[in-house]
Design a protein around this motif. Sequence first.
Motif: not given
Lengths: 651, 405
Positions: B157-159, B162-165, B188-194, B207-209
Amino acid sequence: MILLVSWIYTLAVCMLAGISNCAAASRSTYNEHLDLKPLPRNNLLASFNFEIYSDSAAETELGNDGQVFWAHYGLFPRSVGQIVQSTRAHELHLRFTQGWWDAEEWGFLPHNGKHAGGTGVEVWAWIAGESDTQAESRWYELVNALSGLFCASLNFVDSSRTTPNPISFRPDSNMRSSFLTYPDSGSSNSSSSDLHLYHGSLPRETVCTENLTPFLKLLPCKGRAGISSLLDGHRIFDSKWQSMALDFVPICDSDNGCRLHMTQKVDVVLDVQRSLQRQHSPIPRPPPPEELHCDISKAYHSESICFPLPNPDVVEWKLSDLFGLKIKSRCQVDQTDGNDVSSSSVCTHITPAWHLTREGGTVVSSTSSNACFSLHESDEFDLAFSTSNSTSVSANDQPPVYIQRSMTGRGQQYGGIQTIIYNPSMTDSVSVIYLESLPWYMKPYIHTMVAGLSSTSSSSATSPSPSASLTQEVMKDILYRPFLERVRGTYLELKLEVPPESRLTLSYDFDKALLYLAEYPPDANRGFDVPPGILTVLTREDDGNMSYTYALRTSSLLLSLPTPDFSMPYNVIILTSTVMALAFGTVYNILVRRFVYEEDLVAQHTPLMQKLKPKIWERWKTPTVSNTGSNKEESAKVQERADAKDRGLKS
Amino acid sequence: MDSRTWAVILAAAVLRLSLSWIFPSLNSILGQHVAVTTSMTSFKQLKEGLHLYEIGISPYHGGVYHQAPIFLLLFKLLGKFGSTAPNSLVVNGVYIFTDSLTSYFLCAISKSPSLAKTDQLASWVIASIYLFNPLVIATNVARSTAVLSNAAMIGSIAYACYNRNVLSVMFLVLASHANIYMVYLVPPFLLLWTSKRGSSMASGAKYLLLYITASAGLASIGYFMTGSVQYLSATYGFLLFFEDLTPNMGLWWYFFMEMFDFFRPLFTYIFQLYSFIYVLPITFRLHNYPLIAITCIVGITTLSKSYPEVGDLGVYISLLSLFRFIFPNVRYTLVAVLVLLHSLVLAPSFYHLWIYLGSGNANFFYAITLVYTIGLTIILTETLRATLLFEFTGGKDPSKAVAQI
């Protein structure tokens, strides 16, 4: 059917050709033998030994399906013969044991422990099979057949109670010159490599008359004559320790070919006083004062106060007192040609302090410590023992090791097992194999296994100090296969070396599992029986090979597992489902609805019916009121209704 | 990170070290307590698996070890530096470091750009809510491996904040390798990553891949370690099909113990589906608040997974402490706290009554697990409601009455 037809056929051929041709090499024979040995504290060890040989293997024939069967069993019980042959069992050992052998008092187990089992029923067999699965399915076939034959719950020996190929057992017969050459095994000489050993035990099984009766039915005289006529269930199972053993071991030699061979043994330790009392007064009642043996050395001893001595020194009893009846006659087995092929004998192992009086029979040999009698064909036989010093018994050899196993810890979540192996020898260390097969619901942690060694010699008395390095030192080899839930139990076999005069303490932790409701037996709170551990003593022979010289078992353990409430299934299903539905309902209630301000709700989102209803109501009630009338009042009512609805939601 | 936060972390480290050294038996007592560890996280079973692995028996061959192969590798490596006894220096060091790292990650999340503009608790408060939570301390002293997988999850979550996806993906891969339920966090992490401006569906797919590839790569470690895919059924199969009935704080054990044989597979599917069925709706509904969506899904799995433990609740509470802005909207706080306290105090006592004293039976402990679940449900629903209300009112104190329709 094929079997029966060919049997009749063979019989007919034999009759036509003359009997002498059919008795080609060696005839089936039957020997029975009874050993009587007084033990300390007025106990008596009676070892019954029955041996049956079939005709020699020249008479085997092949059926149409390649199945081997015996044409002439002779005296050999056909039921056993057919079972072992249809399941391709090359060797079969069956044990029914009850009670506890007091090794410190009684010394060596009879026959070096070779024919004594652990508590309950134990069975092991070498079975031929091309693959593990084939051999294993034959094994289940075998135990199911034996279950029917001996009225025992052997059909409950499933994969979780079976230990494949433990090294604690070695075949008695020479498997390489196997007597049964199966056409489907590929080679004419089946080697021991495709033989699979399986061992199963049922520690909970209660051995009783229902097992003894079919056991005696296998004998040629069916327990009606010969020494087997002494075997009355009421007396045998009222003993301190008893073991019934059946060993099927084919015997092959180059001259006579192969013969089926079965040994049946019944070893009983009878409490003489108890058996006599049962004979004199079947209903227990206190003895009259004049028959009491009092300890007169007690300070409080007087006319009216007596400290009873349990074991009178002066005893006098007969075999018929102990077993309830006399030996009827010799078990006479005549073959078709009129030759008697059986022998019956009774031997005693006593000290000169004992005096024997016989009734019937013939003295075969008699020394101060041993006397043997041969039974007569028609006479009844009885033997009277009397002595003025019943503590004088023939010396018992000290067993090479003692073993004791117990459970440690408290509660029903986890516990530990502690095994103490004691080597009493002053000079020699003893190497042993210790086999432990645990049920799957006992989950041992093998990394917690530690060994402690304490010397019992007075000079260097040390407390047991378990340590990892010591564990490495005493454990020569570990064979371990972890359990798998509901499939197989833990198999643990250790090769240990116990130094002279020392106690080896092995301990490890285990977890107790919870079972499904249906897996608990009816009396779940009694506990679950853990099979006895098997200790085998190895002795190095002159040629460097290790031979198995002595075997003994620990007692079985009672494992108490946590239990659920057995009356609760519906309640649990309902309550859990309710809680889950509660969570689901509230979460979805929040997720699928949206928030609005209540004033907007009134203005925009009031459903049509709710808007119309008051109007219709008003109109119907006061048809004269105009439509444009109490607009303000109306919206206040709607507001009130919405509030009520909201309150309902919140609560 | 101010000096106060560092002081809190240091104090927590000293507390953990002293607990484990002053009371050496505490490790094994807590380590074998059903509420604190399960067969998916037990350190004793990890040691057993490690022992079997070292003597050359596949630990997944039997029913002893059910944890991820990566723990075997990790502790085998740690064994090179010293004893891996639960109160040894090496193990203490690893667990204390991991907990400190988790609290550091939590503080970092609270300072992240997306959260910093909202009302936040001070860093040292957030760190102490995690580090001095008795549930977290107990889990740590019990040497539950959930400490490690939760740290990976919070690190992820932390990374992501800070957009360190890519790093975030890797941490999530580690977390879900150790605890398969963390797969539910992927939506939900996909939401965060995008969430970064300019991100598209394509980057989400990327990112999913990456997640799938890395997971497969990590899973293959188990294959190379043990030489078979047996470990999949021993770890994930064990968890999915619920084979161990050892009591825990969840709903599963007593239900399946009492369930009729015939219906057991059906209800296994239903229970697994039950834990999944919340994931997508929560993700969709809270798409503006992916962090809260993650937190809610963590809460849902705490409630519905097959082998839950109280440490999960500690992590859930710590994650909740990041969202101070929804606190004013939360109702029934007192009720929820009292219900949870009630269940957490009574659970060990009732278990003791059942297992050791025999004066209670299984129903005692079972009833407490139900109460615990209800307490969790209250927190969960109130979090959801408070978030949606916050979204609706825009954080302003609603002077007007609000209704749900």
